[in-house]
Scaffold this motif. Structure first.
Motif, PDB file in Angstrom:
ATOM      1  N   ARG A  51      14.083  -6.582  -3.019  1.00 55.91           N
ATOM      2  CA  ARG A  51      14.448  -5.134  -3.558  1.00 55.91           C
ATOM      3  C   ARG A  51      13.655  -4.101  -3.450  1.00 55.91           C
ATOM      4  N   SER A  99      12.077 -13.900 -10.157  1.00 57.66           N
ATOM      5  CA  SER A  99      11.945 -12.818  -9.940  1.00 57.66           C
ATOM      6  C   SER A  99      11.125 -12.210  -9.490  1.00 57.66           C
ATOM      7  N   THR A 100      10.039 -12.465  -8.759  1.00 56.64           N
ATOM      8  CA  THR A 100       8.846 -12.103  -8.860  1.00 56.64           C
ATOM      9  C   THR A 100       9.496 -11.087  -6.231  1.00 56.64           C
ATOM     10  N   ALA A 129      12.360  -9.278  -6.572  1.00 56.83           N
ATOM     11  CA  ALA A 129      11.691  -7.651  -6.979  1.00 56.83           C
ATOM     12  C   ALA A 129      11.175  -7.335  -5.424  1.00 56.83           C
ATOM     13  N   LEU A 188      13.098 -10.382 -15.798  1.00 58.73           N
ATOM     14  CA  LEU A 188      13.026  -9.653 -14.571  1.00 58.73           C
ATOM     15  C   LEU A 188      11.712  -8.481 -14.398  1.00 58.73           C
ATOM     16  N   ARG A 228       9.402  -7.404 -11.740  1.00 63.80           N
ATOM     17  CA  ARG A 228       9.100  -6.120 -11.445  1.00 63.80           C
ATOM     18  C   ARG A 228       7.525  -5.768 -11.069  1.00 63.80           C
TER      19      ARG A 228
END
Length: 411
Positions: free
Chosen positions: A37, A30-31, A34, A394, A398
């Motif tokens: 993104r 997830s890191t 993020a 999530l 972030r």
């Protein structure tokens, strides 16, 4: 007078990536997701020692999307679980990942638990979670076979396939994922960057290091030259499957003891239609010790050498004794389940795969209750991310990405 100019050689390092993430569980992936993104073009590499993603905590849990009702208002767990649960449902829907929002019951079976149940109602409201209070007779509306004095229904709880989520995050991140890459040495030079040596002799150079190593996170922090101020004490959670899954419709939990970060033995209908019962929480004899037969003396020695382990044991020995009793005795485990589900028998409990929780313990014996993220020079360390970290993956990702990109900006 003439001065001779002195030539100064500048060392130029060619970095293999901008951010190097250690750990291919759901938080590490997830890191990476993020970061790419938030800052497209950032080169991200993930090192995972196993041959695939999500082999440990992510892939060995009950698959619950938690509501956030248990956690102290204002804490990272409360904020990220509430936000993360909604985002996880949306992520699963977007990518076609199996999930279901069934709601759950938290059931009081003794009078002594009623004040704690009412406290959960208040906490849920403070965290913005819709809660319905139920009398004993109303429990059957949701779970005909469950018995209790009172209960609360939390409609935002669900289940999903977290392994599939982790794999989707890996694919969508665009990061380079290197499996079978165990970190054995880290060389950090404050002015130059971080070089990581893996078990096959490969060296990966990065500008910033992110440690999402879960069960190994304190070891990775020390390899990087940072003092984490805690140690991971592994707790094995043992599960059974219910031979008669028709006895349970959704999710059923006992009222937890607020003195411990464990939720107690609960009943979870999974995405496969089966019902999982557990976990308990017993000390594991290895960081990846999924059974009593897995013993790693060096890791046991590391746990015993940490003063916080002994202080924790003295403080919570009675609770631990009960957990050990349920571990070695199926009869004792069955009694715990029958408090919620009287119809269950020992023959209904079929052994299932266990999990190991990476629990951070401070020097004074305190069990770290919230997510713990620390920073060093060119490093970001996720040092406590047990349940509900999968639910909150999530927003955790972030937050870690924000810190990593801030460190990248000053290098």
């Amino acid at each position: 007078m003439h001065y001779r100019s002195r030539e100064v050689k500048q060392v130029r390092i060619v970095h293999d990536c901008d951010v190097l993430v250690i750990g291919g569980g759901i938080v590490g992936l997830s890191t990476a997701y993020a970061i790419t993104r938030a800052a497209p073009g950032t080169r991200v590499t993930v090192l995972e020692k196993e041959p695939d993603a999500a082999r440990h905590q992510t892939g060995h849990n009950s698959g619950v999307i938690h509501s956030g009702i248990y956690y102290r208002p204002g804490s990272l767990k409360a904020r990220y679980a509430v936000r993360g649960g909604a985002e996880m449902v949306k992520f699963c829907a977007e990518y076609g990942i199996a999930h279901s929002v069934t709601g759950k019951l938290i059931v009081a079976t003794e009078k002594a638990e009623l004040p704690r149940l009412h406290a959960l109602v208040q906490r849920g409201r403070e965290n913005g979670i819709p809660v319905r209070e139920l009398g004993g007779a109303q429990i059957a509306e949701y779970e005909p076979e469950v018995r209790g004095l009172a209960a609360i229904h939390v409609g935002t709880t669900g289940t999903c396939d977290y392994v599939a989520v982790a794999r989707q995050l890996a694919e969508a991140s665009g990061a380079e994922i290197r499996y079978g890459a165990e970190v054995v040495r880290i060389d950090r030079r404050d002015a130059l960057g971080v070089a990581v040596l893996t078990g096959d002799g490969t060296i990966v150079r990065a500008r910033v290091l992110v440690n999402c190593a879960g069960l190994q996170c304190d070891r990775i922090a020390r390899l990087a030259g940072d003092d984490p101020g805690m140690r991971i004490v592994p707790f094995r959670g043992e599960y059974y499957s219910l031979a008669r899954p028709e006895l349970v419709r959704g999710l059923v939990y006992p009222v937890p003891d607020p003195a411990f970060p464990f939720l107690g033995v609960h009943l979870t209908r999974g995405m496969d239609g089966g019902v999982h019962i557990g976990p308990n929480a017993v000390p594991a004899l290895a960081r990846e010790g999924y059974g009593w037969g897995v013993i790693r003396p060096r890791e046991v020695g590391t746990t015993l050498a940490w003063p916080g382990s002994w202080r924790m044991a003295r403080r919570h020995w009675w609770y631990g004794a009960g957990e050990l009793r349920r571990s070695v005795s199926r009869k004792a485990f069955t009694r715990a389940v029958r408090r919620l589900l009287p119809a269950v028998t020992m023959d209904d409990l079929l052994p299932a795969e266990a999990g190991v929780r990476a629990q951070a313990v401070l020097r004074d014996g305190t069990l770290v209750d919230d997510f713990l993220i620390k920073e060093g020079v060119r490093t970001v360390h996720v040092l406590n991310a047990p349940s509900p970290a999968a639910t909150a993956a999530l927003p955790i990702g972030r937050e870690v990405a924000r810190r990593a990109l801030a460190a990248l900006a000053v290098t």
